[in-house]
Motif scaffolding. Structure first.
Motif, mmCIF file in Angstrom:
data_model
loop_
_atom_site.group_PDB
_atom_site.id
_atom_site.type_symbol
_atom_site.label_atom_id
_atom_site.label_comp_id
_atom_site.label_asym_id
_atom_site.label_seq_id
_atom_site.Cartn_x
_atom_site.Cartn_y
_atom_site.Cartn_z
ATOM 1 N N ASP A 1 0.865 -1.173 0.000
ATOM 2 C CA ASP A 1 0.000 0.000 0.000
ATOM 3 C C ASP A 1 0.900 1.220 0.000
ATOM 4 N N HIS A 2 0.312 2.382 -0.073
ATOM 5 C CA HIS A 2 1.134 3.574 0.093
ATOM 6 C C HIS A 2 0.429 4.647 0.906
ATOM 7 N N GLY A 3 -0.698 5.111 0.381
ATOM 8 C CA GLY A 3 -1.292 6.336 0.925
ATOM 9 C C GLY A 3 -2.018 6.182 2.242
ATOM 10 N N GLY A 4 -1.952 5.017 2.864
ATOM 11 C CA GLY A 4 -2.481 4.890 4.220
ATOM 12 C C GLY A 4 -1.384 5.289 5.147
ATOM 13 N N THR A 5 -1.660 5.675 6.374
ATOM 14 C CA THR A 5 -3.025 5.745 6.842
ATOM 15 C C THR A 5 -3.467 7.198 6.951
ATOM 16 N N LYS A 6 -4.742 7.374 6.665
ATOM 17 C CA LYS A 6 -5.414 8.633 6.917
ATOM 18 C C LYS A 6 -6.731 8.247 7.563
ATOM 19 N N VAL A 7 -7.288 9.138 8.360
ATOM 20 C CA VAL A 7 -8.560 8.801 8.997
ATOM 21 C C VAL A 7 -9.650 9.740 8.509
ATOM 22 N N THR A 8 -10.894 9.255 8.575
ATOM 23 C CA THR A 8 -12.041 10.124 8.304
ATOM 24 C C THR A 8 -12.231 11.024 9.534
ATOM 25 N N PRO A 9 -12.991 12.125 9.414
ATOM 26 C CA PRO A 9 -12.973 13.161 10.463
ATOM 27 C C PRO A 9 -13.353 12.689 11.871
ATOM 28 N N ASN A 10 -14.092 11.633 12.006
ATOM 29 C CA ASN A 10 -14.356 11.114 13.347
ATOM 30 C C ASN A 10 -13.791 9.707 13.521
ATOM 31 N N THR A 11 -12.760 9.408 12.739
ATOM 32 C CA THR A 11 -12.061 8.125 12.820
ATOM 33 C C THR A 11 -13.032 6.966 12.634
ATOM 34 N N ILE B 1 -12.963 -0.785 -2.104
ATOM 35 C CA ILE B 1 -13.538 -0.478 -3.414
ATOM 36 C C ILE B 1 -12.507 -0.849 -4.476
ATOM 37 N N GLU B 2 -12.966 -1.612 -5.446
ATOM 38 C CA GLU B 2 -12.100 -1.971 -6.575
ATOM 39 C C GLU B 2 -11.895 -0.746 -7.462
ATOM 40 N N LEU B 3 -10.674 -0.485 -7.856
ATOM 41 C CA LEU B 3 -10.362 0.687 -8.677
ATOM 42 C C LEU B 3 -9.616 0.235 -9.927
ATOM 43 N N PRO B 4 -9.588 1.063 -10.971
ATOM 44 C CA PRO B 4 -8.774 0.727 -12.148
ATOM 45 C C PRO B 4 -7.313 0.543 -11.724
ATOM 46 N N PRO B 5 -6.542 -0.207 -12.498
ATOM 47 C CA PRO B 5 -5.186 -0.537 -12.071
ATOM 48 C C PRO B 5 -4.192 0.602 -12.260
ATOM 49 N N TYR B 6 -4.641 1.823 -11.932
ATOM 50 C CA TYR B 6 -3.691 2.928 -11.843
ATOM 51 C C TYR B 6 -3.042 2.772 -10.471
ATOM 52 N N TRP B 7 -1.954 3.439 -10.284
ATOM 53 C CA TRP B 7 -1.292 3.296 -8.988
ATOM 54 C C TRP B 7 -1.789 4.390 -8.041
ATOM 55 N N GLN B 8 -2.755 4.001 -7.199
ATOM 56 C CA GLN B 8 -3.264 4.971 -6.241
ATOM 57 C C GLN B 8 -2.156 5.275 -5.240
ATOM 58 N N ASP B 9 -2.097 6.518 -4.842
ATOM 59 C CA ASP B 9 -0.913 6.933 -4.101
ATOM 60 C C ASP B 9 -1.267 7.430 -2.705
ATOM 61 N N LEU B 10 -1.618 8.698 -2.611
ATOM 62 C CA LEU B 10 -1.814 9.291 -1.292
ATOM 63 C C LEU B 10 -3.218 9.876 -1.231
ATOM 64 N N CYS B 11 -3.933 9.550 -0.154
ATOM 65 C CA CYS B 11 -5.312 10.018 -0.027
ATOM 66 C C CYS B 11 -5.425 10.988 1.137
ATOM 67 N N ASP B 12 -6.484 11.741 1.138
ATOM 68 C CA ASP B 12 -6.831 12.550 2.308
ATOM 69 C C ASP B 12 -8.343 12.576 2.391
ATOM 70 N N ALA B 13 -8.847 12.526 3.625
ATOM 71 C CA ALA B 13 -10.289 12.538 3.814
ATOM 72 C C ALA B 13 -10.786 13.973 3.762
ATOM 73 N N GLY B 14 -11.944 14.161 3.138
ATOM 74 C CA GLY B 14 -12.586 15.469 3.182
ATOM 75 C C GLY B 14 -12.985 15.791 4.609
ATOM 76 N N LYS B 15 -13.194 17.076 4.893
ATOM 77 C CA LYS B 15 -13.620 17.466 6.227
ATOM 78 C C LYS B 15 -14.550 18.665 6.120
ATOM 79 N N LEU B 16 -15.319 18.899 7.166
ATOM 80 C CA LEU B 16 -16.310 19.983 7.188
ATOM 81 C C LEU B 16 -17.173 19.913 5.929
ATOM 82 N N VAL B 17 -17.068 20.902 5.005
ATOM 83 C CA VAL B 17 -17.957 20.876 3.833
ATOM 84 C C VAL B 17 -17.760 19.626 2.979
#
Lengths: 665, 220
Positions: free
Chosen positions: A184-194, A245-261
């Motif tokens: 993996d790569h872009g873990g870990t990130k949490v959603t706003p209330n974990t 979630i299954e995704l196309p075989p692009y190399w997903q990298d780094l994620c961030d969870a949305g917050k507030l709006v």
């Protein structure tokens, strides 16, 4: 008074003496000063001799922590290839604790009689033991988008694992292995209330890691993002309530969870939308070129709240025990959208108000700022274009708010409390400060570069104080530099990395490097910085007999007075207490072939009264913190005499804290 | 006290034997009840405490001794008595939990009995009834004397085979004031409960004087 009478008066005499005295002081004074400068205890002399500038002295005063004074922040840094996590105090940059996570750590007993079940959680699906990790992104638990100081998560890039650390005792409680993916790569990130811990994959592969030839890449290989459900009550990840979630075989990298709006959404950058297969040895473009052919890759925009509903409705397939929303289901349910981003970027970072997503160019000198509102409007209006897998693509015209040219190699962005964003520039080996032009930030400055500060050298991630939360603190930023080159005394060809503390408390283009901290653990990849007063760790374990794995009193805990060695056939149970400066019992007489179950309870209550327990030959070493109880097992395979002893210098009679285990042939 | 003087002066101005009789009846009882209340309240507070200061215990260790038990300070994490007891084994001191077992066992019944005596002394008309209240005056001092005995006994009877027996010779920890044991500086002082008990003793003393005085007045 006439002038003649004045010159004869006592007043004149007084004035004359005073003037003379003042003249003497002026003449002699500086000489007295010069002699004081020779005083070896005078800090100005020391500063002068060392050639320290005013800026150096400012840095020293800002970071020096007199004995007994405590730091303002704690930085949790990835332990790089050590597989651990480092807790570091800021601004002193003192290493406070190494937290054993993926790798056995003898001084904590971890993997040497304790923590075995936690480590075993990180075994591969077939039981293969992996006892190292490429720890990448630590993530502090959040409540309403702000750090709450309760939990810390970190991923292992190499083997796609996620660990849970309890910040009451700074110890690892759980490791889970992603059953879908190798790394993996872009873990870990949490959603706003974990609610979830987010773990995207990295290098495309068949889900479940079955064999498929590289020639089948397009059809058989896939990307993925996993949402691990965190059960706060239990303090554990609950795989039965997690989904991917299954995704196309692009190399997903780094994620961030949305917050507030933008709460409810997740944003991930990706690369290799070219579906390059490498093969430099066969005359193909190497990966480094192959994955950088397209002008743009895809920013992934994922509606995790809607995905959660799809998962709860059971619209999933099971792969290796993990519930997976297929790519088709994701598209049907409008869970997944793309928008182009300058090629091969790194990082998708959500601004404090959740209104903008910043994607760093890496191969492009710009950061690209996407507006969440624009993205929502575009989805509302309907998206026509799709990629080859059918994922809708929002055009950049409909999603981008602004682009700011920062310099070469923009990688990762964090934020402060003054409406500035900070982006690491890998190639320029600098950190850029730029103003966010949105109305919540610095509309008066617009989207503009404010200044850059060189760092030494080759910065990857940066970490600003609470800099990825809804409420960044500003003040400090740490630049996690990959190369240190000449910053420290040479230790041969293998050098430490350099964590540089930067003062960002002033506005405009004023920033200052305050401190260089060498860290020798491969690549401490990313860090998060939390205000120290948000942490509330225990001084000692709450009750005597505590099992840190279950965070409750162990049913096996030994109370004083009930110690002993008990035999039932070949099964021997040793029940032991430890207190300054003796173990009870001090003689354990057993026979070769015995199956031994040994419990030690440290009955101390004084802070820092930790005892160690080493059983040589049998590879046992424990760290028993005050109140802690540990049970370990072994088979007495070798006869002889084994002196066990306390491995922590616990008291004046520490050497005497020992006992004999005799194993009769 | 102010109330007492005021009441006495009222009694003098009225010059009526009947009111004196009435006064002699209820005022000692009121004082007796106050004294008993103070004694009972005092049992909820430490009578004596010892603070031990050493470099490796930055907050110090505090032992609080009540009428019938010992505790540490308010820190819920550490039982200071147990900690001190654990450290004491190095110098060969007997376990604190074995000290004054008899005294601790009978403390509460004895205090209650003493209270009953005070009340009897307050209401009983017999000429020498006041003698029953005397133990309440002496109680805090007897308490300290007994504590002093145990401190001396513990300090003087160290196990000669203890690890630090060659470094720390038998000693008598001071009952009040400062002392030194190894790297520890000790500060011993009387505490809230003891002061309340002394206060109760003063009230009892006033009660006795008043009682003897009114007896004499009514007799003449």
């Amino acid at each position: 008074m006439s002038s003649k009478r004045f010159f004869q008066s006592k007043l004149f005499l007084f004035v004359a003496v005073a003037v003379l005295a003042a003249a003497l002081v002026v003449v002699i004074g500086p000489k007295a000063d010069t002699s004081a400068q020779g005083d070896p205890l005078d800090w100005q002399t020391i500063a002068e001799e060392r050639g320290l500038t005013d800026a150096d002295l400012r840095a020293a005063v800002m970071t020096y922590m007199p004995s007994g004074q405590l730091d303002e922040y704690v930085m949790f840094a990835s332990g790089g290839h050590s597989g651990q996590v480092f807790a570091i105090g800021l601004p002193s940059m003192r290493l406070l604790r190494t937290i054993a996570v993926f790798t056995p750590e003898p001084w904590q007993g971890y993997g040497y009689g304790a923590g075995e079940e936690v480590l075993a959680g990180g075994n591969m699906l077939d039981g293969q033991e992996v006892r190292w990790a490429d720890t990448h992104h630590p993530a502090l638990s959040e409540t309403n988008g702000d750090y709450d100081g309760q939990w810390l998560f970190i991923n292992d890039k190499a083997n796609a694992r996620v660990a849970v650390i309890d910040l009451r005792d700074f110890e690892t409680k759980q490791i889970v292995k992603n059953p879908l993916y190798l790394n993996d790569h872009g873990g870990t990130k949490v959603t706003p209330n974990t609610e979830y811990i987010i773990e995207p994959g990295q290098y495309g592969m068949p889900l479940g890691n079955e064999f498929a030839p590289l020639s089948d890449y397009e059809e058989a290989y896939r990307g993925m993002i996993t949402f691990w459900k965190f059960d706060r009550e239990a303090g554990r990840i609950d795989q039965s309530r997690s989904f991917a979630i299954e995704l196309p075989p692009y190399w997903q990298d780094l994620c961030d969870a949305g917050k507030l709006v933008s709460d409810g959404w997740v944003f991930c950058n990706s690369f290799n939308t070219e579906l390059a297969l490498g093969g430099i040895e066969e005359g193909n473009p190497p990966f480094e070129a192959g994955v950088s052919q397209n002008t743009t890759d895809f920013l992934h925009i994922i509606n995790w709240r809607a995905a959660e509903e799809v998962f709860l409705a059971g619209d999933t397939v099971e792969i290796n025990g993990m519930q997976v929303i297929t790519l088709d289901t994701a598209i049907e349910n409008n869970l997944l959208f793309f928008t182009p981003e300058p090629r091969s970027p790194h990082g998708a970072d959500v601004a404090p108000y959740g209104d903008f997503i910043i994607v760093s160019g890496k191969l492009d000198p710009h950061v690209t700022i996407y507006s969440f509102q624009k993205i929502m409007d575009a989805i509302e209006a309907g998206v026509e274009e799709t990629d080859q897998y059918g994922v809708p693509i929002i055009s950049m015209e409909d999603s981008v708010e602004a682009q700011v040219e920062l310099g070469l190699g923009p990688l990762h962005t964090e934020f402060d409390n003054q409406g500035y964003a900070y982006t690491s520039l890998f190639l320029d080996t600098a950190v850029a400060r730029w103003s966010l032009g949105g109305e919540n930030y610095r509309p008066e400055d617009g989207w503009t570069l404010q200044g850059t500060i060189p760092v030494q050298y080759n910065v990857g991630h940066i970490a600003a104080a609470e800099g990825d939360t809804v409420d960044p603190d500003g003040g400090y930023l740490v630049s996690l530099n990959k190369w240190s080159v000449d910053r420290f005394l040479s230790t041969g060809p293998l050098l430490p990395q350099n964590l540089q503390l930067v003062d960002i408390s002033q506005g405009g283009d004023s920033m200052q490097v305050l401190y260089d901290m060498p860290l020798t653990a491969g690549e401490p990849h990313y860090a998060q910085i939390i205000k120290a007063d948000k942490l509330n760790p225990w001084d000692v374990y709450p009750e005597i007999g505590w099992d840190p794995v279950t965070q409750s009193v162990s049913p096996d805990a030994v109370e004083p007075g009930e110690e002993g060695v008990f035999r039932d056939g070949n099964n021997v149970t040793v029940r032991m207490t430890a207190v300054r400066s003796h173990f009870t019992p001090e003689r354990v007489e057993i026979r070769k072939g015995d199956r031994v179950t040994w419990t030690i309870t440290n009955i101390e209550r004084a802070r820092d009264a930790t005892h160690g327990f080493a059983l040589p030959y049998y590879n046992i070493n424990l760290s028993l913190e005050p109140g802690e109880s540990i049970t370990f097992e072994f088979e007495a395979t070798r006869d002889g005499v084994f002196s066990y002893y306390c491995t922590e210098f616990c008291s004046a009679l520490h050497l005497e804290m020992m006992g004999y285990m005799t194993v009769q042939p | 006290m102010a109330t007492v003087t005021q009441t006495q002066s009222t009694a003098e101005t009225t010059q009526q034997a009947s009111s004196l009789t009435r006064l002699g009846r209820w005022l000692p009882l009121a004082l007796g009840v106050i004294a008993v209340a103070l004694i009972l309240i005092s049992t909820a507070f430490p009578y004596w405490r010892m603070t031990l200061l050493a470099p490796q215990y930055p907050g110090g260790l505090e032992m609080r001794v009540f009428v019938n038990y010992m505790t540490g300070d308010d820190d819920p994490q550490l039982d200071e008595v147990q900690e001190i007891d654990g450290l004491n084994h190095y110098i060969g001191m007997k376990s604190l939990y074995e000290a004054a077992q008899l005294e601790r066992a009978i403390a509460i019944p004895a205090v209650l009995f003493m209270c009953v005596l005070v009340i009897i002394a307050a209401i009983w008309k017999a000429r020498w009834a006041w003698l029953l209240a005397v133990p309440a005056i002496g109680f805090p001092f007897v308490y300290l004397a007994d504590l002093g005995f145990w401190l001396a006994y513990y300090g003087q009877n160290l196990d000669p085979s203890a690890p630090l027996s060659s470094a720390i010779k038998p000693f008598t920890p001071p009952l009040l004031g400062e002392g030194v044991v190894g790297q520890f500086r000790t500060i011993a002082e009387v505490s809230t409960g003891w002061y309340l008990a002394v206060g109760a003793g003063v009230v009892v003393l006033v009660m006795i004087i008043l009682k003897i005085w009114t007896q004499r007045e009514t007799n003449t």
